[in-house]
Scaffold this active site. Structure first.
Site, PDB file in Angstrom:
ATOM      1  N   HIS A  15       0.900  -1.307   0.040  1.00 30.84           N
ATOM      2  CA  HIS A  15       0.051  -0.040   0.004  1.00 30.84           C
ATOM      3  C   HIS A  15       0.930   1.269   0.006  1.00 30.84           C
ATOM      4  CE1 HIS A  15       0.760   0.809   4.258  1.00 30.84           C
ATOM      5  NE2 HIS A  15       0.470  -0.534   4.544  1.00 30.84           N
ATOM      6  N   CYS A  20       2.841  -4.652   6.454  1.00 33.21           N
ATOM      7  CA  CYS A  20       2.833  -4.780   4.970  1.00 33.21           C
ATOM      8  C   CYS A  20       4.184  -4.184   4.317  1.00 33.21           C
ATOM      9  CB  CYS A  20       1.489  -3.825   4.817  1.00 33.21           C
ATOM     10  SG  CYS A  20       0.113  -4.512   5.142  1.00 33.21           S
TER      11      CYS A  20
END
Length: 201
Positions: free
Chosen positions: A159, A176
């Protein structure tokens, strides 16, 4: 591969706008991953310690992005909440357009964590049950998103958001991979469901 992705890579190859310079050879994947990059059209390699994400097309590096990972940068992900980014070979399970989320940025690319390796270790450590292990294995075999709600953790993906921290190579996520939003927009066009993503230390 769909027509849009083919057009993107055709432009890259024809015009050379995204081709890496000769120095890219220094950051080539370690030998055990080289064969994977040759076998598939598009492969993404993440080197956590180097803060880089390299996109390979037919075995050749065509684009490199600055990439950061979890705040607990040392080692492979073990369990939910350890803030580590998993290491291994995954595939893309999800692509979503966001609305400039303050944490996730403009886009989300989901990854197939937990994979069979993490599932095996988790079962041996009694973090997950045999049935949870089997569900994870089956999902990976079927190339769909594995269970995300076990003690191994989940919702690992790529992301944007917090460009200020990413630009300074500060590992700030909960596990992430984060790119700068403009880079994420570019990557989003280059990958599709099922694209292999290799994450190494």
């Amino acid at each position: 591969m769909n027509k849009q992705v083919l057009l993107v890579f055709s432009a890259i190859i024809l015009f050379g706008g995204f081709l890496l310079k000769a120095s890219a050879a220094e950051a080539a994947p370690v030998p055990q991953w080289q064969e994977i990059t040759m076998q598939q059209d598009v492969v993404v390699l993440v080197e956590k310690s180097a803060n880089t994400m390299t996109v390979f097309y037919q075995g050749k590096p065509v684009k490199r992005f600055l990439c950061v990972s979890g705040v607990n940068a040392q080692g492979d992900k073990q369990r939910q909440g350890d803030n580590r980014t998993p290491e291994g070979t995954f595939f893309i399970t999800d692509k979503e357009l966001l609305h400039d989320d303050p944490y996730l940025g403009r886009k989300w690319i989901g990854l197939s964590y937990p994979d069979p390796v993490h599932a095996q270790r988790g079962m041996e450590q009694k973090l997950i049950s045999v049935s949870q292990y089997q569900e994870i294995i089956l999902a990976n075999e079927q190339k769909v998103q594995p269970p995300q709600d076990t003690a191994l953790g989940g919702w690992i993906g790529i992301h944007g958001g917090r460009d200020d921290l990413t630009e300074r190579k500060i590992n700030w996520t909960e596990g992430c991979l984060a790119l700068q939003d403009d880079d994420l927009t570019e990557l989003y066009k280059m990958v599709q469901y099922g694209t292999t993503v290799i994450i190494v230390a």
